[in-house]
Design an enzyme around this catalytic site. Structure first.
Site, PDB file in Angstrom:
ATOM      1  CB  SER A  98      11.036   1.022   0.417  1.00  0.00           C
ATOM      2  OG  SER A  98      11.418   0.072   1.373  1.00  0.00           O
ATOM      3  CG  ASP A 243       7.953  -0.667   2.338  1.00  0.00           C
ATOM      4  OD1 ASP A 243       7.791  -0.369   1.139  1.00  0.00           O
ATOM      5  OD2 ASP A 243       9.064  -0.900   2.842  1.00  0.00           O
TER       6      ASP A 243
END
Length: 766
Positions: A98, A243
């Site tokens: 991320s 993610d």
């Protein structure tokens, strides 16, 4: 289903989605432009298959930096890097998730922490996630939507039912920033970067980590940062990727598989919400995701060895969504790294050896500006590819300019036809190809939107209008569009137009339409309302014209129809005339628009000229020519803005305007202090100067403004004797919110004649 916001709602829904995703950051779906351009994806199920042969580092241990996800908290990683460099700690490989994949990718591709710090210092929520291109670059047709009170996201209409987008933002604007961070553009093997690199995403279907070992770095970063609900999932080889924080927020095992002897792990933490914050379904769901993220982090922490180093910045309650204050976390990262300086010091290299290492790691090739031989679009099912390439300024045979290419992507996205746009460069035998992957909206090509407007002067007159729009696009290869707009309320209207471009670039068009309207027309004597007309109108029209691309539009046409003007209340002497009136006219409209915003413009201009020439030869009962012009110019000095506007109108030739087609004026910023619509006459001249200051910046509210206006005007040939005449002077003071529902004003207006009004206004007052 997750809704994608319009430019008014993007911040609100993005923040809600980020709250659901805990500490992860927001990004966008990732789709390769061509199969040859797809990165190889090492599918890391149970963290066991992301292996690669790495170059040896001699006799010293191989040190790998592991950077966790954390949204806006992730800027603290930059502070850690500053300390590592100051202490001469070598970094031989990087694994990130991320926001950690973003900072790690920038460092791995040769960008230093000082340069990163300068870059993030200029970032904000708008610069990262407000995906609409600068308004000046939109086509004039899309700009005209801004003058309506439509505020909801687009809702797709298909035979299967109503559809909403997969995510709140597509990441087109974010990807522009990521390309600045990625010093290694183009398809890359990540083992061949200055520092070997890995990024982690999550397979949304299988629920397993996915480790990227090569690809287009900016696209890989975005895949690793694709927060579910906020961003449409990245699509690779039939997989939906989101993610990486959901499955491996601190990828220590990936670093081990890269050959790390020592891991320096930076864990930003996933703060859990307090009991009193768990008051809604959103809060409870967000807490569940935070717990899941925290659990996989705990597993990673448990795998650390005694020789590894853990750095945990004390970020407290700093929000993962606060992208407006990114630099604030950098000192926190520095402080956390210095707390473990005694653990880091034994890893340091001698000054000369470290300088040589960093010189090699920062030796990035210059930008590749070689011309492309071909621009190749991914297959399009609705949009004409020739139209898509015409929107772009990059051309085959010309040197590639990165800023122009990024702007091209925003312009393509700004046409409203695509849910995501990205690109890649392909090296094929004998030619270089710019592969553009413009993904058409999966929920299109037909769309619904809704809105509302409210106006009250706190004297018993309150006007409320509900607005709806149904738009069908790409009905043919030239981009034919059928749009129907409906408004219900104080003024009820229906307008349906078929807009047919005549060429691929859409410079010329024809547009037949019908218009139905019913509205009251209040008649005042002084400040007293003495009568009300009930006006009903039906028109059929045909226009032909030209769009000056993003600058303006010219239309000329013919119009015919009927109007019924009747006296609803008031004395018979004020009757508008015969009940049924035949209409027929030649019409013209010229508009220019280069404002940066309609709600609170800071820079730019807009102007318009309209002519309605009623002709008995076209069936009209009366012959007259009504003309009006208006304009606005705005300029800002910091947070201070001055806006000058004018409006003028009258009859051309000797025939006066009929009672049912006079100029009606008055109300907030339209001769403030007078009642809405109080001034009615055959001609008018008006000018105003508006000042406003942006008092507050925050994410949910685009801005909080305070300001005032100075206004002067004249309304001649009044319908009723005793109406205000001569030079009318007035002004207002106001407090305004640029809210997700549209601009909201609370204002006080006063005229030099002594009349005054308070206003509550939701919508666009000018």
């Amino acid at each position: 289903m997750k809704a994608a916001p319009s430019h008014r709602l993007h911040d609100l829904l993005v923040l809600a989605a980020l709250a659901l995703a805990g500490g992860t950051a927001m990004a966008a779906d990732l789709a390769p432009a061509d199969p040859a351009a797809r990165p190889t994806v090492d599918h890391a199920v149970n963290h066991a298959t992301a292996t690669a042969a790495m170059p040896a580092t001699g006799t010293r241990p191989r040190i790998c930096l592991v950077l966790s996800g954390g949204g806006a908290r992730g800027a603290a990683h930059i502070g850690v890097l500053k300390v590592l460099e100051a202490m001469r700690i070598p970094v031989d490989c990087i694994a990130g998730t991320s926001m950690g994949s973003l900072v790690g990718g920038a460092y791995a591709s040769g960008m230093g922490p000082s340069e990163m710090e300068r870059l993030v210092g200029g970032l904000s929520t708008d610069k990262l996630f407000k995906e609409r291109p600068p308004r000046q670059d939109l086509t004039i047709r899309r700009k005209q939507d801004d003058f309506t009170n439509l505020l909801t996201p687009e809702i797709g209409v298909q035979s299967s039912g109503l559809l909403l987008p997969k995510g709140a933002v597509s990441g087109v604007q974010l990807e522009t920033v990521l390309r600045q961070l990625a010093n290694a553009p183009g398809f890359r093997n990540f083992d061949q970067l200055p520092i070997p690199y890995r990024a982690v995403a999550t397979d949304l279907v299988a629920g397993t980590p996915v480790v990227f070992s090569q690809g287009e770095m900016a696209n890989v970063m975005r895949a690793s940062m694709s927060v579910p609900g906020a961003v449409a999932p990245a699509e690779y080889e039939g997989r939906l990727l989101v993610d990486g924080g959901l499955t491996d927020n601190l990828p220590v095992d990936v670093a081990r598989n890269m050959g790390a002897d020592i891991v320096i792990a930076v864990n930003l933490g996933t703060p859990l919400m307090k009991r009193e914050e768990l008051t809604s379904v959103i809060g409870v769901t967000g807490q569940m995701l935070n717990i899941l993220t925290e659990q996989n982090v705990r597993a990673s922490l448990a795998s650390l060895r005694p020789t590894d180093v853990l750095i945990e910045p004390a970020l407290g309650d700093f929000s993962a969504t606060d992208f407006d204050h990114l630099p604030a976390t950098i000192p926190i990262g520095e402080a956390a790294a210095r707390k473990v300086a005694d653990r880091l010091a034994p890893l340091a290299l001698p000054p000369a050896q470290y300088a040589a290492l960093r010189a090699r790691q920062q030796a990035v090739p210059p930008p590749d500006t070689r011309p492309v031989d071909e621009i190749r679009l991914a297959p399009l099912h609705r949009v004409n590819p020739d139209y898509a390439t015409a929107v772009m300024q990059t051309r085959p045979g010309q040197p590639v300019d990165q800023a122009t290419l990024d702007q091209d992507m925003r312009r393509l996205f700004g046409t409203g036809d695509f849910e995501h746009v990205n690109y890649a460069f392909l090296e094929e035998p004998g030619k270089r190809v710019l592969a553009v992957n413009a993904v058409e909206k999966s929920y299109g090509p037909d769309y619904l939107r809704f809105g509302l407007g409210l106006n009250s002067d706190f004297r018993g007159d309150a006007y409320f209008n509900l607005v709806g729009s149904y738009r069908r696009t790409w009905l043919n290869a030239l981009g034919g569009e059928w749009r129907t707009d409906v408004q219900v309320g104080q003024t009820s209207t229906l307008t349906s137009e078929f807009y047919q471009p005549l060429d691929t670039r859409q410079y010329f068009f024809i547009a037949p339409r019908i218009e139905i309207e019913r509205r009251p027309l209040n008649i005042f004597q002084g400040s007293t309302r003495i009568a009300t007309y009930d006006l009903r109108r039906f028109d059929v029209a045909l226009d032909a014209g030209s769009q000056f691309t993003k600058y303006g539009e010219l239309r000329v046409g013919v119009q015919t129809g009927t109007e019924n003007a009747s006296l609803s209340t008031g004395p018979e002497s004020l009757s508008p005339g015969p009940g049924n009136i035949r209409r027929g006219a030649i019409t013209g409209r010229l508009v220019f628009d280069q404002l940066d915003s309609v709600e609170f413009p800071r820079f730019g201009y807009a102007a318009g000229l309209r002519i309605y020439a009623s002709q008995p030869g076209l069936g009209a009962d009366q012959a007259y020519v009504k003309a009006q012009a208006d304009g606005i110019y705005a300029h800002s000095f910091g947070d201070h803005t001055l806006s000058f506007g004018f409006k003028a109108g009258g009859n051309l030739g000797g025939n006066p305007l009929p009672r049912y087609d006079l100029f009606q004026w008055g109300g907030f910023l339209q001769q403030s202090g007078y009642a809405t619509g109080q001034l009615l006459g055959g001609n008018m001249q008006f000018a105003r100067l508006v000042y406003y200051n942006k008092l507050v910046r925050q994410t949910l509210l685009q801005g909080v403004y305070a300001g005032f206006s100075l206004e002067a005007g004249r309304v001649g040939d009044p319908l009723v004797p005793g109406s205000p005449t001569g030079l009318l002077k007035s002004g207002s003071i106001f407090l305004a919110l640029d809210s997700p529902l549209g601009p909201l004003y609370l204002a006080y207006g006063r005229a030099a004649a002594g009349t005054y009004s308070f206003y509550l206004y939701l919508g666009k007052p000018f």
